[in-house]
Motif scaffolding. Structure first.
Motif, PDB file in Angstrom:
ATOM      1  N   UNK A 105       0.829  -1.205   0.000  1.00 39.45           N
ATOM      2  CA  UNK A 105       0.000   0.000   0.000  1.00 39.45           C
ATOM      3  C   UNK A 105       0.865   1.256   0.000  1.00 39.45           C
ATOM      4  N   UNK A 106       2.003   1.218   0.709  1.00 36.07           N
ATOM      5  CA  UNK A 106       2.886   2.370   0.720  1.00 36.07           C
ATOM      6  C   UNK A 106       3.484   2.652  -0.645  1.00 36.07           C
ATOM      7  N   UNK A 107       3.893   1.603  -1.346  1.00 34.58           N
ATOM      8  CA  UNK A 107       4.449   1.787  -2.688  1.00 34.58           C
ATOM      9  C   UNK A 107       3.397   2.348  -3.648  1.00 34.58           C
ATOM     10  N   UNK A 108       2.167   1.852  -3.547  1.00 33.90           N
ATOM     11  CA  UNK A 108       1.091   2.354  -4.404  1.00 33.90           C
ATOM     12  C   UNK A 108       0.781   3.812  -4.074  1.00 33.90           C
ATOM     13  N   UNK A 109       0.709   4.144  -2.782  1.00 32.47           N
ATOM     14  CA  UNK A 109       0.382   5.512  -2.375  1.00 32.47           C
ATOM     15  C   UNK A 109       1.444   6.505  -2.841  1.00 32.47           C
ATOM     16  N   UNK A 110       2.703   6.156  -2.675  1.00 31.24           N
ATOM     17  CA  UNK A 110       3.774   7.072  -3.075  1.00 31.24           C
ATOM     18  C   UNK A 110       3.828   7.240  -4.587  1.00 31.24           C
ATOM     19  N   UNK A 111       3.549   6.180  -5.325  1.00 31.05           N
ATOM     20  CA  UNK A 111       3.506   6.297  -6.776  1.00 31.05           C
ATOM     21  C   UNK A 111       2.287   7.056  -7.257  1.00 31.05           C
ATOM     22  N   UNK A 112       1.150   6.814  -6.629  1.00 36.11           N
ATOM     23  CA  UNK A 112      -0.096   7.453  -7.050  1.00 36.11           C
ATOM     24  C   UNK A 112      -0.074   8.955  -6.799  1.00 36.11           C
ATOM     25  N   UNK A 113       0.428   9.355  -5.626  1.00 33.74           N
ATOM     26  CA  UNK A 113       0.452  10.776  -5.274  1.00 33.74           C
ATOM     27  C   UNK A 113       1.763  11.461  -5.660  1.00 33.74           C
ATOM     28  N   UNK A 114       2.696  10.683  -6.204  1.00 30.37           N
ATOM     29  CA  UNK A 114       4.017  11.217  -6.583  1.00 30.37           C
ATOM     30  C   UNK A 114       4.628  11.995  -5.424  1.00 30.37           C
ATOM     31  N   UNK A 115       4.511  11.397  -4.238  1.00 30.33           N
ATOM     32  CA  UNK A 115       4.985  12.046  -3.018  1.00 30.33           C
ATOM     33  C   UNK A 115       5.708  11.009  -2.172  1.00 30.33           C
ATOM     34  N   UNK A 116       7.002  11.195  -1.899  1.00 33.16           N
ATOM     35  CA  UNK A 116       7.736  10.198  -1.115  1.00 33.16           C
ATOM     36  C   UNK A 116       7.307  10.120   0.345  1.00 33.16           C
ATOM     37  N   UNK A 117       6.504  11.087   0.813  1.00 29.42           N
ATOM     38  CA  UNK A 117       6.020  11.071   2.188  1.00 29.42           C
ATOM     39  C   UNK A 117       4.608  10.492   2.306  1.00 29.42           C
ATOM     40  N   UNK A 118       4.056  10.022   1.203  1.00 31.52           N
ATOM     41  CA  UNK A 118       2.726   9.401   1.245  1.00 31.52           C
ATOM     42  C   UNK A 118       2.811   8.046   1.936  1.00 31.52           C
TER      43      UNK A 118
END
Length: 324
Positions: A60-73
């Motif tokens: 989920x962390x990898x998907x969130x950071x890729x989806x929001x283009x934010x390394x802190x997601x």
């Protein structure tokens, strides 16, 4: 990947050896039925559950950071953590209020209440953001939903202080109550989410180049974003429902992978899942063994270790003049 799988196997073996009765249960399990029961019904499902929950959070962390283009997601960005906590708090507060409320709480259980709360929070975020077309609006809506639902959860705790101790266990995270049924649910959800995320990894690769570039490549961004949000919500909600709120695993796992290798999102999702599984399993073993026979909340250890790692990574990156 092979290294992570070997480390996972080693941690699985170590996990069945750590507990309040120590290593003696492993030595005596052939001739002692009680020792066998401890291994097969408590330690083994708990260790496997920690691995699966960590894998779900890493994915989920990898998907969130890729989806929001934010390394802190992180996986809780869409309000799922606050929603799950509110669901559990409501279930505890309503239990015993009336026969009907008690009946429904008993039927869905705290695990079901947490999952429903997490998914409802994500749906509310999508409603406020008016879909998934605008990433920034979705991000802001998730923050707002998280704050508001967190406030409602705190209000319930103030009105029913007798549930505070049980809520504290959920908020700090624990794998102590994970059984084989929970492991089966997490395994099925992990397999589905991993396959779906891997099949849509090219969308994350396209988004990394910018939305305009992704659209020029012919990617159907609204539909793909909706599917990725569904994967994110399902993986996060399932992990939170079974183990409570465990911090930093979903945030730190993709960073650990990217600090070692530069790769596409397809491979990153798989490696982040395995890294998250290793992190949470190792933290769970430490939580059981540091002050045995007592236990530390595993969420405390993951917050300390994960937060410490990210602070070190930020310090190192700033020293080099780069970002996280």
């Amino acid at each position: 990947m092979g290294v992570l799988l070997l480390v996972s196997l080693a941690l699985l073996l170590l996990g069945v050896s750590v507990g309040s009765t120590g290593f003696e249960s492993v030595l005596n399990m052939q001739r002692d039925p009680q020792a066998m029961q401890i291994i097969w019904e408590i330690r083994l499902p708990r260790t496997a559950g920690a691995w699966l929950a960590g894998a779900l959070l890493g994915l989920a962390g990898a998907v969130a950071q890729g989806l929001f283009r934010n390394p802190l997601a992180d996986p809780y960005l869409l309000g799922s953590a606050s929603g799950a906590a509110l669901g559990v708090a409501l279930a505890m507060a309503l239990f015993g209020v009336s026969p009907l409320a008690t009946h429904w709480v008993a039927r869905i259980g705290l695990t079901g209440a947490a999952f429903i709360g997490a998914v409802a929070a994500v749906l509310l975020t999508l409603l406020l953001a008016k879909g998934v077309q605008h990433t920034l609006r979705l991000l802001l809506a998730g923050v707002i939903v998280g704050v508001v639902l967190g406030a409602f959860g705190s209000l319930i705790l103030l009105l029913t202080p007798d549930i505070m101790q049980a809520m504290q266990a959920f908020m700090l995270g624990s794998t102590a109550f994970v059984g084989w049924a929970a492991c089966a649910v997490m395994a099925v959800v992990f397999a589905v989410c991993l396959l779906a995320a891997w099949m849509m990894s090219h969308v994350l690769d396209g988004l990394a180049l910018g939305e305009a570039t992704a659209q020029s490549l012919g990617l159907k961004l609204p539909q793909m974003r909706a599917a990725l949000v569904a994967v994110l919500a399902l993986a996060t909600g399932t992990a939170v429902a079974q183990t409570g709120l465990i911090a930093f695993v979903g945030l730190a796992a993709p960073h650990l992978v990217r600090s070692v290798i530069k790769t596409t999102h397809g491979r990153l999702i798989v490696l982040a899942s395995l890294t998250g599984a290793v992190l949470l399993t190792a933290a769970d073993i430490l939580a059981r063994g540091v002050i045995a026979p007592q236990e530390l909340p595993v969420g405390v250890l993951t917050a300390v270790l994960g937060g410490g790692y990210l602070l070190w990574l930020m310090h190192r990156s700033s020293g080099r003049g780069g970002g996280v």
